[in-house]
Design an enzyme around this catalytic site. Structure first.
Site, PDB file in Angstrom:
ATOM      1  N   GLY A  11       0.831  -1.206   0.000  1.00  0.00           N
ATOM      2  CA  GLY A  11       0.000   0.000   0.000  1.00  0.00           C
ATOM      3  C   GLY A  11       0.861   1.249   0.000  1.00  0.00           C
ATOM      4  N   ALA A  12       2.004   1.171  -0.686  1.00  0.00           N
ATOM      5  CA  ALA A  12       2.939   2.312  -0.722  1.00  0.00           C
ATOM      6  C   ALA A  12       2.315   3.527  -1.402  1.00  0.00           C
ATOM      7  CB  ALA A  12       4.217   1.908  -1.457  1.00  0.00           C
ATOM      8  N   THR A  16      -1.151   6.994   3.733  1.00  0.00           N
ATOM      9  CA  THR A  16      -0.212   6.615   4.791  1.00  0.00           C
ATOM     10  C   THR A  16       1.072   6.023   4.197  1.00  0.00           C
ATOM     11  OG1 THR A  16      -2.102   6.090   6.189  1.00  0.00           O
ATOM     12  CG2 THR A  16       0.033   5.188   6.871  1.00  0.00           C
ATOM     13  N   GLY A  17       0.908   5.135   3.202  1.00  0.00           N
ATOM     14  CA  GLY A  17       2.060   4.436   2.622  1.00  0.00           C
ATOM     15  C   GLY A  17       3.055   5.394   1.986  1.00  0.00           C
ATOM     16  N   LYS A  45       1.295   3.067 -11.366  1.00  0.00           N
ATOM     17  CA  LYS A  45       0.841   4.293 -10.702  1.00  0.00           C
ATOM     18  C   LYS A  45       2.006   5.287 -10.646  1.00  0.00           C
ATOM     19  CE  LYS A  45      -2.882   2.878  -7.535  1.00  0.00           C
ATOM     20  NZ  LYS A  45      -3.286   2.729  -6.120  1.00  0.00           N
ATOM     21  N   LYS A 127      -8.879  -4.510  12.808  1.00  0.00           N
ATOM     22  CA  LYS A 127      -7.411  -4.436  12.883  1.00  0.00           C
ATOM     23  C   LYS A 127      -6.900  -5.326  14.014  1.00  0.00           C
ATOM     24  CE  LYS A 127      -7.094   0.140  10.808  1.00  0.00           C
ATOM     25  NZ  LYS A 127      -6.816   1.567  10.953  1.00  0.00           N
TER      26      LYS A 127
END
Ligand code: NAP
Length: 325
Positions: A11-12, A16-17, A45, A127
């Protein structure tokens, strides 16, 4: 100088990533060799291509595919950090299993949230169920929570100067606006993460990193003083928050649906804006280590600096083009 740590970020390209990868790139002690794990459909991307130019290795991973392929991608990786979309948290189960099989030395599951006890925020409970799985399969882990982002706090102003960064869920004052909560600049999450995941003291621990503690009335006064304008105050009474949560919980919206995110937003407002859970003392009570005690010299950007950047029209707009509910 210690040898570099091999770290993979899932999820870079997330809000957040991106902060995490930038923090890892900028870290010199420890130094990180960084891999971005991305869905096959995302390999082109622009964010990833930009990271690639800065030395980040891009690896496509399908978490719904065969575990052997995920294990292959994780072989030789010391630390895995997940910043996955909040509607797909359970995709981390195959990731955790692959971490175990590949002998990853530390798994940082996707948390990056506020301090919230169990049973208050469905998203947090999901989570926690991922964390329970990590503990069950016995992988070394670190939980990182960061408080509420600065980027989701500012009201609209009559001039419209803050409209471009307004939260997709529409800014409002929750309850009486006098409940204090911990805050962090999204851009600093990587700064904290780079320090925390290279620190042996944080293995099998939860760490809470934050820059400031404020209530909403103080936040509104800050932007009013800096802008010379009177902020628009949309009030959200505590009873409305409570009854909306009760209605949505009764509907039990499936993960990733608009009502799932609407419930998450109202439960977030309840936990930090009404219950007052998101505070450093409560973090300690719940067993967290505090980043400001572990790293006394490590300071996040002050909230007023973020406000000034917003008023200059230079701030990052989070979730551009995303409608929450
Ligand atoms: N503390 C706070 O105030 C706060 C605020 C917002 C969010 N958060 C938390 O931060 C964490 C990360 O959220 P975020 O908002 O930063 O993430 P995001 O911007 O929504 O990005 C999600 C990333 O997840 C990856 N992904 C993997 N599977 C996906 C799927 N099926 N659909 C969509 N994306 C998928 C994508 O990366 P690829 O395309 O590269 O695969 C995407 O870029 C969450 O745990 C969230 O709860 C905290």
């Amino acid at each position: 100088m210690a040898s570099p740590i091999n770290v993979a970020v899932l999820g870079a390209t997330s809000e957040t990533g991106r902060s995490v990868v930038k923090g890892l790139i900028n870290s010199t002690e420890p130094h990180y060799n960084i891999t971005a794990l991305t869905r096959p459909s995302s390999v082109n991307k622009p964010t990833l291509l930009d990271f690639q130019k800065q030395g980040v290795k891009i690896v496509a991973v399908d978490l719904d595919g065969p575990e052997t392929k995920i294990v292959e991608a994780l072989t030789g990786i010391d630390v895995v950090i997940s910043a996955i979309h909040a509607g797909h948290l359970m995709d981390q189960i195959p990731l955790a299993n692959a971490c175990k099989a590949a002998g990853v030395g530390r798994f940082v599951p996707c948390c990056f949230s506020t301090v919230t006890p169990r049973g208050v925020l469905n998203l947090q409970d999901l989570k926690n169920s991922v964390l329970d799985h990590i503990k069950k399969v016995d992988i070394p882990y670190t939980v990182i929570d960061v408080g509420w982002w600065y980027q989701s706090t500012l009201p609209r102003l009559p001039s419209g100067r803050t409209d471009y960064i307004a939260s997709p869920s529409e800014p409002c004052i929750v309850g009486d606006g006098n409940v204090s909560f911990a805050l962090t600049d999204l851009g600093d999450i990587g700064l904290y993460t780079a320090r925390i995941v290279g620190d042996p003291r944080t293995l099998n621990q939860s760490v809470f990193a934050y820059a400031e503690v404020k209530n909403q009335n103080e936040i509104y006064l800050t932007i009013e003083e800096l802008s010379g304008e009177k902020a628009t105050r949309k009030l959200l009474p505590a009873e409305v928050v409570t009854s909306t949560i009760a209605d949505l919980v009764a509907q039990n919206p499936p993960q990733g649906t608009p009502d799932f995110f609407k419930l998450a937003v109202f439960q977030y407002w309840n936990t930090w804006g009404i219950r007052g859970d998101n505070q450093p003392e409560n973090a300690k009570h719940l067993g967290y280590l505090l980043a400001d005690e572990l790293y006394p010299g490590l300071k996040g950007r002050p909230f007023t600096e973020y406000c000034k950047e917003v008023l200059e029209g230079k701030a990052h707009q989070v979730y551009k083009d995303v409608t929450f509910f």
